[in-house]
Design a protein around this motif. Structure first.
Motif, PDB file in Angstrom:
ATOM      1  N   PRO A  45      89.356  15.497  49.225  1.00 57.73           N
ATOM      2  CA  PRO A  45      89.503  16.297  48.047  1.00 57.73           C
ATOM      3  C   PRO A  45      88.087  16.119  47.120  1.00 57.73           C
ATOM      4  N   GLU A  46      87.468  14.892  47.150  1.00 57.21           N
ATOM      5  CA  GLU A  46      86.318  14.839  46.356  1.00 57.21           C
ATOM      6  C   GLU A  46      85.161  15.355  47.120  1.00 57.21           C
ATOM      7  N   SER A  47      85.118  15.403  48.346  1.00 51.94           N
ATOM      8  CA  SER A  47      84.112  15.909  49.396  1.00 51.94           C
ATOM      9  C   SER A  47      84.208  17.550  49.207  1.00 51.94           C
ATOM     10  N   PHE A  48      85.385  17.905  49.084  1.00 49.81           N
ATOM     11  CA  PHE A  48      85.669  19.232  49.331  1.00 49.81           C
ATOM     12  C   PHE A  48      85.321  20.047  48.105  1.00 49.81           C
ATOM     13  N   GLU A  49      85.447  19.330  46.799  1.00 49.35           N
ATOM     14  CA  GLU A  49      84.843  19.843  45.302  1.00 49.35           C
ATOM     15  C   GLU A  49      83.581  19.754  45.619  1.00 49.35           C
ATOM     16  N   ALA A  50      82.945  18.741  45.979  1.00 50.18           N
ATOM     17  CA  ALA A  50      81.528  18.627  45.833  1.00 50.18           C
ATOM     18  C   ALA A  50      80.988  19.702  46.865  1.00 50.18           C
ATOM     19  N   LEU A  54      78.136  22.494  45.688  1.00 48.56           N
ATOM     20  CA  LEU A  54      76.756  22.746  46.630  1.00 48.56           C
ATOM     21  C   LEU A  54      76.652  24.312  47.032  1.00 48.56           C
ATOM     22  N   ALA A  55      77.948  24.604  47.533  1.00 47.28           N
ATOM     23  CA  ALA A  55      77.823  26.187  47.969  1.00 47.28           C
ATOM     24  C   ALA A  55      77.702  26.873  46.973  1.00 47.28           C
ATOM     25  N   GLN A  56      78.078  26.913  45.688  1.00 49.21           N
ATOM     26  CA  GLN A  56      77.888  27.558  44.435  1.00 49.21           C
ATOM     27  C   GLN A  56      76.565  27.753  43.961  1.00 49.21           C
ATOM     28  N   ALA A  57      75.745  26.552  44.033  1.00 49.77           N
ATOM     29  CA  ALA A  57      74.395  26.161  43.844  1.00 49.77           C
ATOM     30  C   ALA A  57      73.500  27.136  44.643  1.00 49.77           C
ATOM     31  N   ALA A  58      73.956  26.874  46.178  1.00 50.38           N
ATOM     32  CA  ALA A  58      73.295  28.005  47.002  1.00 50.38           C
ATOM     33  C   ALA A  58      73.433  29.411  46.954  1.00 50.38           C
ATOM     34  N   LYS A  59      74.773  29.780  46.601  1.00 45.91           N
ATOM     35  CA  LYS A  59      74.841  30.963  46.256  1.00 45.91           C
ATOM     36  C   LYS A  59      74.218  31.693  45.140  1.00 45.91           C
ATOM     37  N   ASN A 132      67.984  20.338  48.297  1.00 48.08           N
ATOM     38  CA  ASN A 132      68.904  20.188  47.006  1.00 48.08           C
ATOM     39  C   ASN A 132      70.258  19.444  47.284  1.00 48.08           C
ATOM     40  N   ALA A 133      70.626  19.166  48.552  1.00 49.33           N
ATOM     41  CA  ALA A 133      71.719  18.441  48.868  1.00 49.33           C
ATOM     42  C   ALA A 133      72.093  17.163  47.944  1.00 49.33           C
ATOM     43  N   ALA A 134      71.055  16.333  47.633  1.00 46.65           N
ATOM     44  CA  ALA A 134      71.324  15.189  47.092  1.00 46.65           C
ATOM     45  C   ALA A 134      71.453  15.470  45.687  1.00 46.65           C
ATOM     46  N   LYS A 135      70.991  16.475  45.149  1.00 46.63           N
ATOM     47  CA  LYS A 135      71.481  16.801  43.676  1.00 46.63           C
ATOM     48  C   LYS A 135      72.844  16.881  43.556  1.00 46.63           C
ATOM     49  N   TYR A 136      73.508  17.286  44.449  1.00 48.75           N
ATOM     50  CA  TYR A 136      75.235  17.630  44.666  1.00 48.75           C
ATOM     51  C   TYR A 136      75.862  16.395  45.281  1.00 48.75           C
ATOM     52  N   GLY A 137      75.345  15.289  45.563  1.00 44.84           N
ATOM     53  CA  GLY A 137      75.828  14.314  46.104  1.00 44.84           C
ATOM     54  C   GLY A 137      75.974  14.028  47.571  1.00 44.84           C
ATOM     55  N   TRP A 138      75.057  15.005  48.372  1.00 43.64           N
ATOM     56  CA  TRP A 138      75.294  15.195  49.716  1.00 43.64           C
ATOM     57  C   TRP A 138      74.097  14.503  50.445  1.00 43.64           C
ATOM     58  N   SER A 139      74.217  13.429  51.249  1.00 40.56           N
ATOM     59  CA  SER A 139      73.240  12.790  52.001  1.00 40.56           C
ATOM     60  C   SER A 139      72.998  13.046  53.604  1.00 40.56           C
ATOM     61  N   TYR A 161      79.106  13.155  52.133  1.00 40.03           N
ATOM     62  CA  TYR A 161      79.363  12.921  50.720  1.00 40.03           C
ATOM     63  C   TYR A 161      79.255  11.749  50.138  1.00 40.03           C
ATOM     64  N   ILE A 162      78.315  11.294  49.385  1.00 43.06           N
ATOM     65  CA  ILE A 162      78.536   9.815  48.664  1.00 43.06           C
ATOM     66  C   ILE A 162      78.309  10.078  47.326  1.00 43.06           C
ATOM     67  N   GLY A 163      78.071  10.978  46.513  1.00 45.80           N
ATOM     68  CA  GLY A 163      78.123  11.278  45.126  1.00 45.80           C
ATOM     69  C   GLY A 163      76.574  11.216  44.758  1.00 45.80           C
ATOM     70  N   VAL A 164      76.310  11.833  43.673  1.00 48.70           N
ATOM     71  CA  VAL A 164      75.047  11.997  42.909  1.00 48.70           C
ATOM     72  C   VAL A 164      74.163  10.670  42.756  1.00 48.70           C
ATOM     73  N   GLU A 165      74.913   9.854  42.136  1.00 51.86           N
ATOM     74  CA  GLU A 165      74.546   8.447  41.744  1.00 51.86           C
ATOM     75  C   GLU A 165      73.926   7.601  43.067  1.00 51.86           C
ATOM     76  N   ALA A 166      74.786   7.749  44.026  1.00 47.33           N
ATOM     77  CA  ALA A 166      74.533   7.058  45.296  1.00 47.33           C
ATOM     78  C   ALA A 166      73.317   7.576  45.998  1.00 47.33           C
ATOM     79  N   CYS A 167      72.951   9.003  45.793  1.00 48.44           N
ATOM     80  CA  CYS A 167      72.014   9.665  46.440  1.00 48.44           C
ATOM     81  C   CYS A 167      70.637   9.232  45.736  1.00 48.44           C
ATOM     82  N   GLU A 168      70.903   9.166  44.323  1.00 47.92           N
ATOM     83  CA  GLU A 168      69.729   8.734  43.632  1.00 47.92           C
ATOM     84  C   GLU A 168      69.162   7.254  44.093  1.00 47.92           C
ATOM     85  N   PHE A 169      70.181   6.256  44.088  1.00 44.88           N
ATOM     86  CA  PHE A 169      70.088   5.130  44.450  1.00 44.88           C
ATOM     87  C   PHE A 169      69.450   4.920  45.689  1.00 44.88           C
ATOM     88  N   GLN A 170      69.956   5.543  46.634  1.00 42.30           N
ATOM     89  CA  GLN A 170      69.644   5.503  48.341  1.00 42.30           C
ATOM     90  C   GLN A 170      68.113   5.800  48.227  1.00 42.30           C
TER      91      GLN A 170
END
Length: 192
Positions: A45-50, A54-59, A132-139, A161-170
């Motif tokens: 569910p959490e990766s589906f929501e993310a 992501l897809a909306q931002a691309a759209k 853009n992926a990392a802004k939405y939590g995708w690595s 999908y790891i979440g925005v915070e984890a992408c920034e941390f990474q």
């Protein structure tokens, strides 16, 4: 039993069993946000929501993303690996396909965008995802030039999908290499 952590280390050395399947997998239906090119796709569910975000931002930028692969069972992965061994031989298959129990796809948190080949990086959607992926939590799981670290050649299409915070941390602490961060988290989990 609970779903595995979004930061679960899964690779050629760290595996999951044949019986592991995430609890509430969401089936991907045909929709207006992103395209799908198979019918048997599902995500946690959490990766589906993310993915929707992501897809909306691309759209919004006039780009439609196409999802080609998502959750895969142990059994499915076993057959897929065997297929690639037949096609490419064992050595090449080991570089680009995971053995059963070692695939991020079994966690239900990873996906492949289409086209599933190196050309994805040069497509307009591919370029957009990189930026853009990392802004939405995708690595990006298997970056260029890290095969000795990740065990896989570059896969421009495979994101976890790891979440925005984890992408920034990474990005801040691990040179934006997911494998380094996952290994660190795994090593420190017991110490915290």
């Amino acid at each position: 039993s609970e779903d595995l952590s979004p930061f679960y280390l899964i690779d050629k050395q760290h595996t999951v069993g044949a019986d592991y399947e995430p609890k509430n997998l969401v089936h991907l239906e045909k929709n207006d946000l992103f395209a799908i090119n198979k019918n048997n796709l599902s995500l946690r569910p959490e990766s589906f929501e993310a993915l929707k975000v992501l897809a909306q931002a691309a759209k919004n930028d006039g780009i439609t993303l196409t999802v080609s692969s998502t959750y895969r069972s142990y059994e499915y992965q076993k057959n897929l690996f065997a297929y690639w061994v037949k096609v490419d031989g064992l050595e090449e298959a080991e570089r680009e396909s995971a053995r059963e129990g070692t695939s991020q796809h079994q966690l239900g948190m990873a996906l492949d965008f289409a086209p599933v080949d190196d050309a994805f990086a040069d497509t307009v959607p591919g370029q957009w995802v990189y930026k853009n992926a990392a802004k939405y939590g995708w690595s990006l799981s298997f970056p260029h030039g890290y095969e000795d670290i990740t065990g896989y050649r570059w896969e421009s299409w495979h994101f976890r999908y790891i979440g925005v915070e984890a992408c920034e941390f990474q990005k801040k602490w691990f040179g934006d290499v997911q494998q380094f961060m996952m290994e660190f988290l795994d090593a420190w989990e017991d110490k915290l």
